[in-house]
Design an enzyme around this catalytic site. Structure first.
Site, PDB file in Angstrom:
ATOM      1  N   SER A 238       0.900  -1.162   0.065  1.00  0.00           N
ATOM      2  CA  SER A 238       0.041   0.194  -0.083  1.00  0.00           C
ATOM      3  C   SER A 238       0.826   1.305   0.063  1.00  0.00           C
ATOM      4  CB  SER A 238      -0.973  -0.044   1.361  1.00  0.00           C
ATOM      5  OG  SER A 238      -2.168   0.710   1.273  1.00  0.00           O
ATOM      6  N   GLY A 320      -8.094   1.572  -2.434  1.00  0.00           N
ATOM      7  CA  GLY A 320      -8.971   1.992  -1.585  1.00  0.00           C
ATOM      8  C   GLY A 320      -8.475   3.372  -1.149  1.00  0.00           C
ATOM      9  N   ARG A 321      -7.132   3.453  -0.595  1.00  0.00           N
ATOM     10  CA  ARG A 321      -6.798   4.854  -0.371  1.00  0.00           C
ATOM     11  C   ARG A 321      -6.795   5.802  -1.293  1.00  0.00           C
ATOM     12  NH1 ARG A 321      -2.213   5.211   3.289  1.00  0.00           N
ATOM     13  NH2 ARG A 321      -1.754   3.031   2.577  1.00  0.00           N
ATOM     14  N   CYS A 393      -1.864  10.330  26.189  1.00  0.00           N
ATOM     15  CA  CYS A 393      -0.699  10.394  27.106  1.00  0.00           C
ATOM     16  C   CYS A 393       0.392   9.528  26.429  1.00  0.00           C
ATOM     17  CB  CYS A 393      -1.136   9.460  28.405  1.00  0.00           C
ATOM     18  SG  CYS A 393      -2.573  10.569  29.156  1.00  0.00           S
ATOM     19  N   GLU A 394       0.918   9.829  25.315  1.00  0.00           N
ATOM     20  CA  GLU A 394       2.143   9.198  24.692  1.00  0.00           C
ATOM     21  C   GLU A 394       2.728  10.487  23.924  1.00  0.00           C
ATOM     22  OE1 GLU A 394       2.518   5.921  23.108  1.00  0.00           O
ATOM     23  OE2 GLU A 394       0.724   4.890  24.224  1.00  0.00           O
TER      24      GLU A 394
HETATM   25  N1  LLP Z   1      -6.416  -5.315  -1.800  1.00  0.00           N
HETATM   26  C1  LLP Z   1      -5.983  -5.771  -0.527  1.00  0.00           C
HETATM   27  C2  LLP Z   1      -5.943  -7.233  -0.447  1.00  0.00           C
HETATM   28  C3  LLP Z   1      -5.396  -5.299   0.445  1.00  0.00           C
HETATM   29  O1  LLP Z   1      -4.800  -5.952   1.391  1.00  0.00           O
HETATM   30  C4  LLP Z   1      -5.332  -3.666   0.345  1.00  0.00           C
HETATM   31  C5  LLP Z   1      -4.732  -2.957   1.753  1.00  0.00           C
HETATM   32  C6  LLP Z   1      -6.208  -3.048  -0.558  1.00  0.00           C
HETATM   33  C7  LLP Z   1      -6.453  -3.889  -1.584  1.00  0.00           C
HETATM   34  C8  LLP Z   1      -6.002  -1.592  -0.649  1.00  0.00           C
HETATM   35  O2  LLP Z   1      -4.875  -1.132  -0.685  1.00  0.00           O
HETATM   36  P1  LLP Z   1      -4.924   0.622  -0.906  1.00  0.00           P
HETATM   37  O3  LLP Z   1      -5.277   0.754  -2.283  1.00  0.00           O
HETATM   38  O4  LLP Z   1      -5.869   1.264   0.081  1.00  0.00           O
HETATM   39  O5  LLP Z   1      -3.389   0.939  -0.511  1.00  0.00           O
HETATM   40  N2  LLP Z   1      -3.415   0.727   7.496  1.00  0.00           N
HETATM   41  C9  LLP Z   1      -2.282   0.945   6.437  1.00  0.00           C
HETATM   42  C10 LLP Z   1      -2.678   0.202   4.883  1.00  0.00           C
HETATM   43  C11 LLP Z   1      -3.117  -1.167   5.144  1.00  0.00           C
HETATM   44  C12 LLP Z   1      -3.594  -1.652   3.852  1.00  0.00           C
HETATM   45  C13 LLP Z   1      -4.177  -2.968   3.948  1.00  0.00           C
HETATM   46  N3  LLP Z   1      -4.485  -3.689   2.693  1.00  0.00           N
HETATM   47  C14 LLP Z   1      -2.021   2.395   6.181  1.00  0.00           C
HETATM   48  O6  LLP Z   1      -2.792   3.367   6.938  1.00  0.00           O
HETATM   49  O7  LLP Z   1      -1.304   2.648   5.343  1.00  0.00           O
END
Ligand code: LLP
Length: 465
Positions: A238, A320-321, A393-394
């Protein structure tokens, strides 16, 4: 540099901040590509789609996630349009899923990727067509798989041997077929933070191509009558900016795709290349437009299919992002400020706001950088290097590590942090019993709550004493 008595980490940076951070000519001005389409400043006051930040803060309180609905929809649509009718776009709900966003992506013609029973429940509540849902997860429970089969999800992305066995038993018991893909890891080290890199060998997801377990999984699936194999799935990580990782992964995955056709006589109609497309959090980030991603990815797949004389499988992707992230900013109210002296006579201004690692844990978890702006008024005060911190608190409770803000920022001011639409509300937590913030959508001068703020009753609801 004189070493700092609290350790080396404390003595760095000075008043210049990191090398990429430039002192703005006018700290009041927005850097357009960091903000949603309909955000601008009017006489120094931040507005989004006709609503002003102070009005939103007054009506809904702070901290507040503010989504520019048209921006979110436009990004969803632009992936679908850029990739065209031959590619299915699954919005990765883990970035930010609620009933409203599920409906937006459905209305914009996208499919939906969920990765737990909880995300599936939100999709079902939204009335999302189940045939357009894909279920992910490296440790899906029998209950999650059963529900997915009962409601008829369009694909289950299989991640383990145990899952194949669970699906074999469930399909036999329920008398249904399960459409499955196989999550494979291509041995690619994506250029991103280690915790969000998912296709090298030493991590938990999927079947390795390199050690033969991916081929073995396909063989096992082919032997189960209730499993209908759609294809292979690869997600390399990601917040990725360069396409080399996708290129290497696509090539290796298609080689396996060809090998499966040749050795097992199994032709798979689909191929998923996952998500991971990076966005701009600060001026150091330079993301690709969906059109460029579409051209690059389809070219890579076409070339590899030609080289191997394969029919091109139907492609799908899972951003997603890149859809949710830039659509949203978080609005905070400043509570306290202080300046601290750094080595060499420099100083840093600490600005404490009324949220922090409970509404955005990404700086603490991945050392993620953000930017921010004064949202409630204009200011002529010279910019000073500031660090925006939360109320937890960090000392690692940092919202924006380095930003130039007007030197007169004070209690009662509002600050806005862009790029918080993905992995902020979805990773929000109740550390220190801080209620999770509300999400408000703004469109055409109208705002509405799409996820309400938690209150004290919510905090105490599970505490049975
Ligand atoms: N497909 C799969 C199988 C995934 O595991 C993920 C993200 C996506 C698609 C979507 O990825 P994106 O297009 O959003 O980058 N919490 C972390 C990101 C974790 C991503 C997990 N999987 C952060 O805040 O950077």
């Amino acid at each position: 540099m004189r070493s700092h008595e609290a350790g080396a980490l404390h003595g760095q940076a000075g008043d210049r901040g990191p090398a990429w951070l430039r002192r703005p000519d006018d700290p009041d001005e927005l850097v357009p590509h960091l903000w949603a389409d309909n955000v601008s400043k009017v006489d120094g006051v931040l507005t989004v789609a006709g609503e002003s930040a102070p009005d939103l803060a007054q009506r809904y309180g702070t901290p507040l996630y503010v989504v520019d609905e048209d921006d979110f929809r436009r990004r969803a649509r632009s992936f679908r349009e850029a990739f065209g009718p031959d590619v299915d776009v699954y919005y990765a709900g883990k970035a930010f899923l609620c009933v409203a966003t599920a409906r937006w992506v459905e209305q914009e013609g996208l499919n939906l990727d969920v990765c737990t029973g909880g995300e599936l429940a939100v999709a079902l509540r939204a009335g999302f067509p189940t045939a357009r849902i894909g279920l992910h997860g490296n440790n899906k429970s029998v209950a999650e798989l059963r529900r997915a089969l009962e409601v008829g999800v369009g694909r289950i992305i299989v991640d383990s041997v145990e899952e194949i066995d669970r699906l074999a038993a469930l399909t036999a018991e329920l008398g249904v077929d399960a459409p499955v893909m196989v999550r494979v890891t291509a041995g690619v080290e994506a250029h991103t933070h280690e915790y969000i890199s998912t296709s090298h060998e030493d991590q938990k997801f999927g079947f390795s191509i390199g050690d033969g377990s991916a081929l073995e999984a396909v063989r096992r699936i082919a032997s189960v009558p209730g499993l209908r194999l759609l294809g292979l799935h690869s997600h390399i990580g990601s917040q990725i900016f360069v396409t080399d990782g996708f290129e290497v992964a696509a090539r290796r995955v298609l080689q396996l795709h060809g090998q499966i056709a040749a050795e097992l006589g199994v032709t798979m109609p689909e191929l998923d290349l996952g998500g991971g497309f990076g966005i701009a959090y600060t001026t150091q980030d330079d993301p690709s437009a969906p059109g460029d991603l579409a051209r690059n990815l389809t070219k890579i797949v076409d070339e590899e299919c030609r080289a191997q004389q394969l029919d091109r499988p139907r492609l799908s992707i899972e951003p997603g992002r890149a859809i949710a992230g830039p659509s949203t900013f978080t609005l905070y109210e400043v509570g306290t400020t202080k300046s601290v002296g750094l080595d060499g006579g420099a100083s840093r201004r600490y600005v404490s706001v009324d949220g922090g690692m409970s509404d955005n844990i990404r700086p603490a978890l991945y050392s993620a950088d953000y930017s921010c702006t004064l949202a409630s008024r204009g200011s002529d005060a010279p910019a000073v290097l500031s660090r925006v911190v939360g109320k937890h608190c960090e000392s690692g409770d940092i919202v924006v590590k380095d930003e130039y803000l007007p030197g007169d920022v004070r209690a009662g001011d509002l600050l806005a942090v862009p790029g918080t639409g993905a992995y902020c509300r979805s990773l929000a937590n109740n550390y220190n019993h801080v209620p999770r913030a509300a999400v408000v959508a703004v469109r055409d001068g109208e705002s509405r709550v799409i996820v309400r703020r938690e209150d004290e009753d919510d905090l105490l609801r599970l505490d049975v004493g």
